[in-house]
Design an enzyme around this catalytic site. Structure first.
Site, PDB file in Angstrom:
ATOM      1  N   ASP A 248       0.834  -1.205   0.000  1.00  0.00           N
ATOM      2  CA  ASP A 248       0.000   0.000   0.000  1.00  0.00           C
ATOM      3  C   ASP A 248       0.864   1.248   0.000  1.00  0.00           C
ATOM      4  O   ASP A 248       2.083   1.184  -0.157  1.00  0.00           O
ATOM      5  CB  ASP A 248      -1.030  -0.023   1.130  1.00  0.00           C
ATOM      6  N   LYS A 270      -4.834   3.460  -1.079  1.00  0.00           N
ATOM      7  CA  LYS A 270      -5.827   4.427  -1.552  1.00  0.00           C
ATOM      8  C   LYS A 270      -5.688   4.629  -3.046  1.00  0.00           C
ATOM      9  O   LYS A 270      -4.591   4.667  -3.579  1.00  0.00           O
ATOM     10  CB  LYS A 270      -5.636   5.744  -0.823  1.00  0.00           C
ATOM     11  N   GLY A 303       6.098   0.272   8.054  1.00  0.00           N
ATOM     12  CA  GLY A 303       6.404   0.170   9.478  1.00  0.00           C
ATOM     13  C   GLY A 303       6.354  -1.251   9.962  1.00  0.00           C
ATOM     14  O   GLY A 303       6.876  -2.159   9.337  1.00  0.00           O
ATOM     15  N   MET A 384      -0.944   8.986  12.454  1.00  0.00           N
ATOM     16  CA  MET A 384      -2.092   9.474  11.667  1.00  0.00           C
ATOM     17  C   MET A 384      -2.645  10.760  12.273  1.00  0.00           C
ATOM     18  O   MET A 384      -3.849  10.906  12.480  1.00  0.00           O
ATOM     19  CB  MET A 384      -3.197   8.407  11.621  1.00  0.00           C
ATOM     20  N   GLY A 413       9.356  10.657   7.363  1.00  0.00           N
ATOM     21  CA  GLY A 413      10.520  10.287   8.172  1.00  0.00           C
ATOM     22  C   GLY A 413      11.363   9.195   7.543  1.00  0.00           C
ATOM     23  O   GLY A 413      10.832   8.302   6.873  1.00  0.00           O
TER      24      GLY A 413
HETATM   25  N1  SAH Z   1       2.250   0.126  10.727  1.00  0.00           N
HETATM   26  C1  SAH Z   1       2.817   1.450  10.604  1.00  0.00           C
HETATM   27  C2  SAH Z   1       1.818   2.509  10.955  1.00  0.00           C
HETATM   28  C3  SAH Z   1       0.627   2.575  10.075  1.00  0.00           C
HETATM   29  S1  SAH Z   1      -0.439   3.902  10.467  1.00  0.00           S
HETATM   30  C4  SAH Z   1       4.057   1.575  11.463  1.00  0.00           C
HETATM   31  O1  SAH Z   1       4.347   0.694  12.276  1.00  0.00           O
HETATM   32  O2  SAH Z   1       4.762   2.553  11.298  1.00  0.00           O
HETATM   33  C5  SAH Z   1       0.116   5.142   9.357  1.00  0.00           C
HETATM   34  C6  SAH Z   1       0.791   6.268  10.084  1.00  0.00           C
HETATM   35  O3  SAH Z   1       2.128   5.944  10.407  1.00  0.00           O
HETATM   36  C7  SAH Z   1       0.918   7.528   9.281  1.00  0.00           C
HETATM   37  O4  SAH Z   1      -0.285   8.271   9.290  1.00  0.00           O
HETATM   38  C8  SAH Z   1       2.015   8.254  10.015  1.00  0.00           C
HETATM   39  O5  SAH Z   1       1.524   8.842  11.188  1.00  0.00           O
HETATM   40  C9  SAH Z   1       2.895   7.120  10.420  1.00  0.00           C
HETATM   41  N2  SAH Z   1       4.022   6.937   9.478  1.00  0.00           N
HETATM   42  C10 SAH Z   1       4.342   5.836   8.795  1.00  0.00           C
HETATM   43  N3  SAH Z   1       5.464   6.030   8.076  1.00  0.00           N
HETATM   44  C11 SAH Z   1       5.860   7.285   8.310  1.00  0.00           C
HETATM   45  C12 SAH Z   1       6.963   8.080   7.876  1.00  0.00           C
HETATM   46  N4  SAH Z   1       7.868   7.596   7.027  1.00  0.00           N
HETATM   47  N5  SAH Z   1       7.073   9.346   8.327  1.00  0.00           N
HETATM   48  C13 SAH Z   1       6.157   9.840   9.190  1.00  0.00           C
HETATM   49  N6  SAH Z   1       5.112   9.138   9.631  1.00  0.00           N
HETATM   50  C14 SAH Z   1       4.964   7.867   9.216  1.00  0.00           C
END
Ligand code: SAH
Length: 460
Positions: A248, A270, A303, A384, A413
């Site tokens: 995604d 999306k 993540g 988020m 990030g």
């Molecule tokens: N499973 C993911 C989170 C999914 S929810 C994890 O463990 O990181 C999605 C949210 O993660 C985004 O809205 C943002 O708040 C955060 N996020 C994920 N990657 C990011 C990045 N590279 N930089 C900043 N925020 C990030």
């Protein structure tokens, strides 16, 4: 080729190491791994060599080297720091036709020792023919990272079944096809994830029924926050062997470039400019259907799949359908973004605990436990949070948090485009108006944010 690569069986054979320092120790340990009987000659021994002898693993001969010390050995290793002694050992050994290695002197050695990756019984040896040992070591280190540590177990299991497979398949071609399927499919993955008995049962079943294994497998893999260097070795291996990858929006381009070139890519995030994602149930069903056709399916998630990633829901449905799966953790945005922004999530002076909170406001409202966020010495990471940031600031102040509490907003990030905005509860809304900030963004609230000023190291 300057040398013939061979593997010598020295089990229970007498070998000698001349020298008593660290280098001698390393060679002794290697000989012991290959189960040799080791003698060691030196006027002085380092502590670890003495310990080995006290434990009964080697025999120490406490004296200076003399010609008469070279007896009927299978291998001689000279590891003294005296050049003349080393060359004397070399010439005596070569006269007696005993293989000799003089450390760091290929010209005095009748054999040289490679850098090795040890996944016994699988051994990979890398040599630069004595010309560039450091290069060989670098290559070895690269191989270490891409070869799972459980390959040795896999090789042992293959050894157990070798004869049975020979009896079952009469042609080399059939045997090769069988082993290829074992080593690159579900069975190997079972071994790597510690399900040894299941793997053996699968091999036995295939030998008994000669049925094709028709079930595929699903890998739920954490892709980390963006920088592809933050992938785990396991994640990299699995995305490079998957037949299909469902990904995604959060999975970065850099990570997608590492996916196997000929695998099928399915985007489930999306669509275009719309806010509509593929429905979660549809993804769950798709994973099940694909695995049922025997494919190795990778569900790649930004993540960590178990942190605000709905990873749990996806594997629940796999489990209900009896589809094998494994989960590979990834670096979650909170860890990745805080590291790359120079904001330690905990710090002895500022924060003893850290909370990960989703600020995704279901139906436009939120039931967050605001009182619990106000306590001292705590860092709160909001995932988020972009659209609800202003509301979060208001709520925190309303519940008593200091209006000057520092806040960091980290945009994209760990990626080259990363931007870090430092503000405070009271000033953040104005900053959001002023700047053109895009998702994904992470929000960190707490005293630790101040450390960014000193510790900021990435980009910027
Ligand atoms: N499973 C993911 C989170 C999914 S929810 C994890 O463990 O990181 C999605 C949210 O993660 C985004 O809205 C943002 O708040 C955060 N996020 C994920 N990657 C990011 C990045 N590279 N930089 C900043 N925020 C990030």
């Amino acid at each position: 080729m300057d040398h013939l690569p061979i593997f010598i069986n020295i089990r229970k054979k007498p070998c000698i190491v001349i020298g008593g320092g660290d280098i001698a120790l390393r060679k002794i340990n290697l000989l012991l791994k290959a189960q040799a009987k080791v003698d060691c000659i030196s006027p002085l021994f380092c502590k670890d060599i003495k310990n080995l002898s006290m434990d009964g693993h080697i025999t120490l001969i406490n004296k200076s080297f003399e010609q008469a010390d070279i007896k009927d050995y299978s291998i001689i290793i000279a590891a003294t720091d005296d050049k003349s002694v080393n060359s004397l050992i070399s010439s005596i050994a070569q006269d007696k036709k005993i293989p000799v290695n003089v450390v760091d002197s290929p010209e005095l050695s009748s054999f040289i020792m490679p850098s090795i990756v040890d996944r016994s019984p699988l051994i990979i040896a890398v040599s630069s023919s004595g010309k560039a040992p450091v290069l060989a070591r670098i290559i070895r280190a690269k191989l270490e990272t891409i070869i799972p540590s459980a390959y040795g177990i896999l090789a042992d299991i293959a050894g157990e079944y070798r004869q049975k497979v020979k009896d079952r398949f009469s042609t080399i071609k059939d045997r090769r096809a069988f082993w290829e399927a074992v080593f690159s499919g579900v069975i190997a993955e079972k071994v790597f994830s510690g399900r040894i008995n299941e793997a053996k049962e699968d091999i036995q079943r295939q030998l008994d029924d000669s049925v094709e294994m028709d079930l595929g497998e699903v890998y739920l893999v954490g892709a980390g926050p963006g920088d592809p260097d933050l992938l785990t070795f396991k994640a990299l291996r699995l995305i490079q062997q998957a037949d299909v990858v469902l990904y995604d929006r959060l999975v970065s381009k850099g990570v997608m470039e590492l996916v196997r070139r000929d695998s099928e890519l399915i985007y489930v995030g999306k669509k275009g400019g719309s806010d509509k994602s593929t429905k979660q149930v549809d993804i769950n069903d798709q994973l099940v259907e694909l695995a049922k056709t025997g494919k190795r399916v990778c569900r790649l998630k930004g993540g960590d799949p178990f942190i605000f990633g709905r990873g749990g829901e996806e594997i629940e449905s796999l489990s209900e359908h009896g589809i094998p799966f494994q989960v590979v953790p990834g670096i979650t945005a909170a860890s990745g973004c805080s590291s790359y922004a120079g904001i330690p999530l905990t710090h002895r002076d500022y924060s003893q605990s850290c909370r990960f909170v989703t600020a995704h406001l279901k139906n436009g409202t939120t039931n967050l436990p605001w009182e619990e966020f106000i306590i001292d010495q705590q860092t709160i990471v909001f995932y988020m949070a972009l659209s609800g940031a202003k509301y979060i600031c208001e709520k925190l102040m309303e519940h008593g948090m200091d209006k000057d509490m520092p806040i960091a907003i980290i945009e994209k990030g760990t990626m080259p485009e990363q931007k870090v905005y430092i503000s405070s509860l009271i000033e953040l809304p104005a900053l959001l108006e002023r700047e053109d900030i895009h998702a994904p963004t992470l929000m960190i609230v707490g005293e630790v944010v101040k450390l960014n000023e000193k510790l900021n190291w990435y980009g910027n």
